[in-house]
Design a protein around this motif. Structure first.
Motif, PDB file in Angstrom:
ATOM      1  N   VAL A 131       1.081  -1.414  -0.080  1.00 13.97           N
ATOM      2  CA  VAL A 131       0.128  -0.121  -0.392  1.00 13.97           C
ATOM      3  C   VAL A 131       0.662   1.081  -0.118  1.00 13.97           C
ATOM      4  O   VAL A 131       1.157   1.239   0.635  1.00 13.97           O
ATOM      5  CB  VAL A 131      -0.802   0.149   1.005  1.00 13.97           C
ATOM      6  N   PRO A 132       0.684   2.290  -0.700  1.00 13.64           N
ATOM      7  CA  PRO A 132       1.657   3.099  -1.765  1.00 13.64           C
ATOM      8  C   PRO A 132       1.109   4.527   0.217  1.00 13.64           C
ATOM      9  O   PRO A 132       0.191   4.123   1.036  1.00 13.64           O
ATOM     10  CB  PRO A 132       1.088   4.096  -2.080  1.00 13.64           C
ATOM     11  N   ALA A 133       2.604   4.941   0.484  1.00 15.71           N
ATOM     12  CA  ALA A 133       2.454   5.880   2.018  1.00 15.71           C
ATOM     13  C   ALA A 133       1.416   5.351   3.079  1.00 15.71           C
ATOM     14  O   ALA A 133       0.636   5.725   4.139  1.00 15.71           O
ATOM     15  CB  ALA A 133       1.232   7.151   1.786  1.00 15.71           C
ATOM     16  N   VAL A 134       2.032   3.849   2.868  1.00 12.73           N
ATOM     17  CA  VAL A 134       1.862   3.328   4.942  1.00 12.73           C
ATOM     18  C   VAL A 134       3.583   2.837   4.853  1.00 12.73           C
ATOM     19  O   VAL A 134       3.621   1.594   3.911  1.00 12.73           O
ATOM     20  CB  VAL A 134       0.874   2.185   4.488  1.00 12.73           C
ATOM     21  N   THR A 135       3.972   2.849   6.199  1.00 14.38           N
ATOM     22  CA  THR A 135       5.027   2.429   6.587  1.00 14.38           C
ATOM     23  C   THR A 135       4.752   2.104   7.778  1.00 14.38           C
ATOM     24  O   THR A 135       3.235   2.001   8.560  1.00 14.38           O
ATOM     25  CB  THR A 135       6.236   3.067   6.947  1.00 14.38           C
ATOM     26  N   ILE A 136       5.593   0.232   8.055  1.00 11.66           N
ATOM     27  CA  ILE A 136       5.183  -0.299   9.087  1.00 11.66           C
ATOM     28  C   ILE A 136       6.587  -0.462  10.158  1.00 11.66           C
ATOM     29  O   ILE A 136       7.541  -0.495  10.036  1.00 11.66           O
ATOM     30  CB  ILE A 136       5.301  -1.780   8.909  1.00 11.66           C
ATOM     31  N   ARG A 137       6.338  -0.144  11.668  1.00 13.73           N
ATOM     32  CA  ARG A 137       7.670  -0.612  12.414  1.00 13.73           C
ATOM     33  C   ARG A 137       6.734  -1.810  13.281  1.00 13.73           C
ATOM     34  O   ARG A 137       5.920  -1.015  13.957  1.00 13.73           O
ATOM     35  CB  ARG A 137       8.604   0.502  13.234  1.00 13.73           C
ATOM     36  N   PHE A 138       7.280  -2.944  13.906  1.00 12.52           N
ATOM     37  CA  PHE A 138       7.031  -3.730  15.178  1.00 12.52           C
ATOM     38  C   PHE A 138       8.214  -3.828  15.810  1.00 12.52           C
ATOM     39  O   PHE A 138       9.534  -3.508  16.075  1.00 12.52           O
ATOM     40  CB  PHE A 138       7.146  -5.064  14.279  1.00 12.52           C
ATOM     41  N   TYR A 139       7.157  -3.939  17.252  1.00  7.57           N
ATOM     42  CA  TYR A 139       7.810  -4.312  18.340  1.00  7.57           C
ATOM     43  C   TYR A 139       7.847  -5.598  18.943  1.00  7.57           C
ATOM     44  O   TYR A 139       6.401  -5.564  19.184  1.00  7.57           O
ATOM     45  CB  TYR A 139       7.547  -2.513  19.639  1.00  7.57           C
ATOM     46  N   ASP A 140       8.582  -5.664  19.540  1.00  7.66           N
ATOM     47  CA  ASP A 140       8.199  -7.636  19.972  1.00  7.66           C
ATOM     48  C   ASP A 140       8.060  -7.453  21.259  1.00  7.66           C
ATOM     49  O   ASP A 140       8.420  -6.692  22.678  1.00  7.66           O
ATOM     50  CB  ASP A 140       9.614  -7.887  20.742  1.00  7.66           C
ATOM     51  N   ALA A 141       6.334  -7.884  21.816  1.00  6.06           N
ATOM     52  CA  ALA A 141       5.513  -7.974  22.648  1.00  6.06           C
ATOM     53  C   ALA A 141       6.108  -8.513  23.898  1.00  6.06           C
ATOM     54  O   ALA A 141       5.764  -8.821  25.424  1.00  6.06           O
ATOM     55  CB  ALA A 141       4.230  -8.528  22.325  1.00  6.06           C
ATOM     56  N   GLU A 142       7.050  -9.874  23.345  1.00  5.95           N
ATOM     57  CA  GLU A 142       7.646 -10.380  24.317  1.00  5.95           C
ATOM     58  C   GLU A 142       8.474 -10.101  25.750  1.00  5.95           C
ATOM     59  O   GLU A 142       8.596 -10.226  26.166  1.00  5.95           O
ATOM     60  CB  GLU A 142       8.678 -11.598  23.468  1.00  5.95           C
ATOM     61  N   GLU A 143       9.260  -8.998  24.796  1.00  3.17           N
ATOM     62  CA  GLU A 143       9.960  -7.919  25.438  1.00  3.17           C
ATOM     63  C   GLU A 143       9.556  -6.954  26.447  1.00  3.17           C
ATOM     64  O   GLU A 143       9.847  -6.587  27.854  1.00  3.17           O
ATOM     65  CB  GLU A 143      10.723  -7.543  24.734  1.00  3.17           C
ATOM     66  N   LEU A 144       7.889  -6.964  26.312  1.00  2.00           N
ATOM     67  CA  LEU A 144       7.274  -5.713  27.395  1.00  2.00           C
ATOM     68  C   LEU A 144       6.692  -6.771  28.160  1.00  2.00           C
ATOM     69  O   LEU A 144       6.089  -5.583  28.858  1.00  2.00           O
ATOM     70  CB  LEU A 144       6.126  -4.911  26.713  1.00  2.00           C
ATOM     71  N   LYS A 145       6.349  -8.127  28.223  1.00  2.00           N
ATOM     72  CA  LYS A 145       5.604  -8.466  29.338  1.00  2.00           C
ATOM     73  C   LYS A 145       5.974  -7.957  30.240  1.00  2.00           C
ATOM     74  O   LYS A 145       5.283  -8.729  31.826  1.00  2.00           O
ATOM     75  CB  LYS A 145       5.776 -10.243  28.949  1.00  2.00           C
TER      76      LYS A 145
END
Length: 780
Positions: A191-205
């Protein structure tokens, strides 16, 4: 939260989205402007008059132009007896809140109990919101974990993309399952003009695991508390959304509400639209502390820079520890903690208009919020019942949601006018390749299909990977909707199972193959929802958690058979794969026999490159007694009830298997490759992939067997293995192959291109495959 009597919170991250209710079809509700009705609003005490229907209408939704006179609403310091009533018959407060149009313009209210921004109560047609700059990047954070939540996120994102006019950056806090699913989806969606960044939920537990939570969202329902700590320090603002919300307006309008924050306000929330925090829903109900009715955290505006400066992390932790001394656990996850903080520090909250989080919980008072469909901004399915929640206007809301469920996601690959954006490298290369195609070329349709990048949603349904075993085998296949719904009454013959007149092909396969499967399905968005309902209601499929379904969304006129096979093959998790087709039923004992054969041949320990051939047969009868053994199969073969596969139409496709030798064989035997050979084989998972240039009908498996032979795989026929093809109507592609000379000419051209590639990779060794390239008109 298991109990359906409890209130749904703003933590819908892991809720299971119910299947499409029977009889409801996606509507165009999202583009309608339709009067819903008018409802009085509660006083600050939380009590109010009963909601009514439109005058002259037997039920809501019926009139499109009805004029409604709302009951007076009371604000702070006003009572019914003290509010002066002008000659118009309306109180001064009413006139101010209704605006110049009065009751003639049906409106929404900002909150259930009052409107801190009177201008927002004008009719939607009069409202001119202050929007962000045209190309300003909007940031959205979502917590998502698991298979079901991943599906919800996609529907949410569809609704956002449908209306948006700004570039988006999505900050996704995910577990490993959701990340794998969503990374693949967004990479193939392009999709144009959409960027994604992921964050690891495991590290937040560890940050929130000390907080007991009764809500069904578990630990993931508390992770919004730590967003200010994990999002980039350079990020000043973010919209935080639950996965179970649906947009019906441009998210830029929500972002624009940041400008109304005072210097001290750091959190924008909609009032909770139930009496949960008033503590009067049932006897001994003891909610967490909240300011008045409290706030719902399904939609949040976070002013991150100020929030960090205010010491948010220490603030919420201190408050949670203090309340847990007496309350023992949260009932509504992060929402309870947010409300406890706001109770102590009311200056932090900026109340948002209620239409930005219309909450459809079990005890909702949301109908006091809206008067007209055009007023609705965000629908929040915050009941554990999700689409099955009871609500006066539930059908209207469901139709809005179902519209996006079935909406074709490829239509959202549109550019933003006036907002140039850098395409991903893959998308840019694809555009260039597409631009070089000649639309006048006879094979243009084929070449366009070959270049098409399909959206891929891996593990569409909950899946439990098999435990690691050294000789395990996954059945790999692909299918479309017509194969899913074919061949009724197939399985009356199966032992220990009563006749089932609606048993489908996929169910039949699951009864025969007890091991793991990886299946790629070529479906539209709407068909994917039908498939979901089919699996959930099937007594056979619903209990098989070792079957992984991967949706490849339909695009283009030709069936991308080898692309589908490659998707299913890439997602197999066992050391070996059985490359089959969906219209074949394997022998009942084939799964166990294949694992034993791999062990006996020592394929793993010797690292032997072998392709184990499973002999293929066919029946022309829709109902027949499936053989339980090789001996029974030979009896049926001799009686003319079974044939070797394609014996009448394409004998060279399986002749090298040497069926005469197989009849007497007691041990695996080696066969040589021959032109047009296309057996079904068991190979290591890291085998060569299928050639994606072969779309539609013809040579898709042949080319793969050539590749295996070129890489020196032994072809070993297994003496006790067999699989039987069941009859079905011919596919559209095989019909086109039979009727169109151009179709066959294009297939021949792709064969020649394939051999040229073989010659480049294997040199003189590829010469022997030239015989397979001679055009043949005998294949049907």
């Amino acid at each position: 939260m298991g109990s359906q009597s409890q209130e749904g919170s703003g933590s819908g991250h892991r809720a299971i989205l119910d299947s499409c209710p029977s009889g409801l079809q996606p509507s165009h509700a999202l583009v309608q402007k339709r009067v819903i009705g008018s409802w009085p609003f509660s006083e600050l005490s939380g009590t109010g008059g009963k909601g009514g229907t439109l005058p002259g209408s037997p039920r809501p939704f019926q009139s499109r132009q009805a004029k409604v006179k709302p009951e007076p609403r009371l604000g702070a310091g006003l009572t019914r007896s003290s509010a002066p009533v002008p000659a118009t018959g309306r109180s001064q407060e009413e006139q101010g809140l209704l605006g110049a149009s009065g009751a003639d313009g049906l409106q929404a209210t900002a909150t259930l109990d009052g409107d801190p921004y009177g201008s927002r109560n004008r009719s939607t047609s009069d409202l001119q919101p202050l929007l962000p700059l045209k190309c300003e990047l909007l940031h959205v954070a979502i917590v998502c974990a698991g298979h079901n939540s991943s599906r919800e996120v996609i529907t949410l994102v569809k609704s956002v993309l449908f209306y948006r006019k700004n570039p988006l950056h999505l900050h996704l806090v995910t577990d490993a399952v959701a990340r794998s699913i969503l990374e693949t989806l967004f990479r193939t969606w392009m999709v144009p003009a959409v960027t994604i960044r992921f964050y690891d939920a495991e590290e937040l537990k560890p940050w929130i695991s000390w907080i007991p939570n009764k809500h069904y969202s578990g630990l993931y329902g508390l992770m919004k508390l730590v967003l200010p700590s994990i999002l980039p320090l350079s990020l000043a603002r973010v919209v935080v959304l639950d996965t179970d919300v649906t947009f019906s307006s441009d998210i830029a309008e929500l972002w624009a509400l940041f400008v109304h924050f005072s210097d001290k306000q750091v959190i924008g929330l909609v009032e909770n639209q139930s009496d949960w925090y008033l503590g009067n829903l049932w006897k001994n109900h003891k909610p967490w502390p909240a300011l008045g009715r409290g706030f719902n955290t399904g939609v949040i505006l976070l002013q991150l820079d100020r929030l960090r400066q205010s010491g948010w992390e220490q603030m919420w932790k201190l408050m949670a520890k203090r309340e847990l001394l007496t309350l023992q656990a949260t009932s509504l996850a992060d929402q309870d903690v947010f409300n406890a903080v706001i109770k102590e520090h009311p200056e932090l909250v900026h109340p948002l208009p209620c239409v930005w989080n219309v909450q459809l919980s079990d005890h909702t008072l949301a109908e006091r919020c809206y008067l007209e469909a055009a007023d609705l901004k965000v629908i929040h399915w915050n009941s554990p019942k999700k689409l099955r929640v009871k609500n006066k206007h539930a059908e209207f809301f469901r139709n809005l949601h179902l519209t996006f469920l079935g909406y074709d996601g490829k239509l959202l690959r549109r550019e933003l006018f006036g907002c140039p954006s850098q395409l991903p490298a893959e998308a840019e290369q694809l555009q260039q390749a597409m631009a070089q195609l000649d639309e006048e070329e006879p094979c243009f349709e084929f070449r366009q299909q070959q270049l098409t990048v399909h959206r891929v949603h891996i593990t569409f349904l909950p899946h439990q990977p098999p435990p690691p075993r050294p000789h395990d085998v996954t059945l790999v296949a692909q299918l479309s909707m017509d194969r899913l719904q074919m061949l009724e009454a197939l399985c009356w013959h199966w032992p220990d199972h009563p006749p089932h007149p609606r048993l489908q092909m996929l169910e039949a396969l699951c009864r025969h193959w007890s091991g793991p499967m990886s299946l790629a399905l070529y479906l539209t968005d709407a068909e994917a929802q039908q498939f979901l309902h089919f699996v959930e209601t099937s007594p056979v499929l619903s209990v098989r958690k070792d079957v992984a379904y991967h949706i490849v969304y339909r695009e283009g006129p030709l069936y991308p058979v080898n692309q589908l096979r490659n998707v299913a093959l890439a997602q197999a998790l066992t050391p070996y794969v059985f490359l089959s087709d969906i219209d074949f039923l394997p022998a009942y004992s084939l799964y166990d026999y294949l694992r034993a054969s791999i062990e006996q041949l020592e394929l793993s320990s010797l690292q032997r490159k072998a392709a184990l051939v499973v002999p293929a047969f066919e029946t022309l009868h829709y109902r027949f007694s499936f053989p339980n053994s090789k001996a029974e199969l030979l009896t049926l073969l001799d009686a003319g009830s079974l044939y070797t596969f394609r014996y009448h139409e394409w004998p060279q496709g399986h002749a090298p298997t040497d069926y005469a030798r197989w009849r007497e064989a007691q041990a695996p035997y080696r066969v040589q490759w021959a032109a047009d050979y296309e057996p079904y084989v068991v190979v290591p998972r890291d085998c060569p992939r299928y050639d994606p240039r072969f779309v539609g009908f013809g040579w898709n498996k042949v080319a793969h067997i050539i590749e295996l032979d070129a890489q020196e795989y032994e072809l070993l026929v297994l003496p006790e293995a067999f699989s039987i093809h069941l009859p079905h109507a011919p596919s559209l592609d095989i019909s086109r192959f039979r009727s169109s000379p151009t179709y066959r000419d294009c297939l021949q051209a792709f064969k020649e291109e394939f051999h040229q590639d073989l010659s480049r990779r294997y040199g003189a060794a590829a010469l022997k495959y030239l015989t397979a390239l001679q055009p043949s008109q005998s294949r049907a």
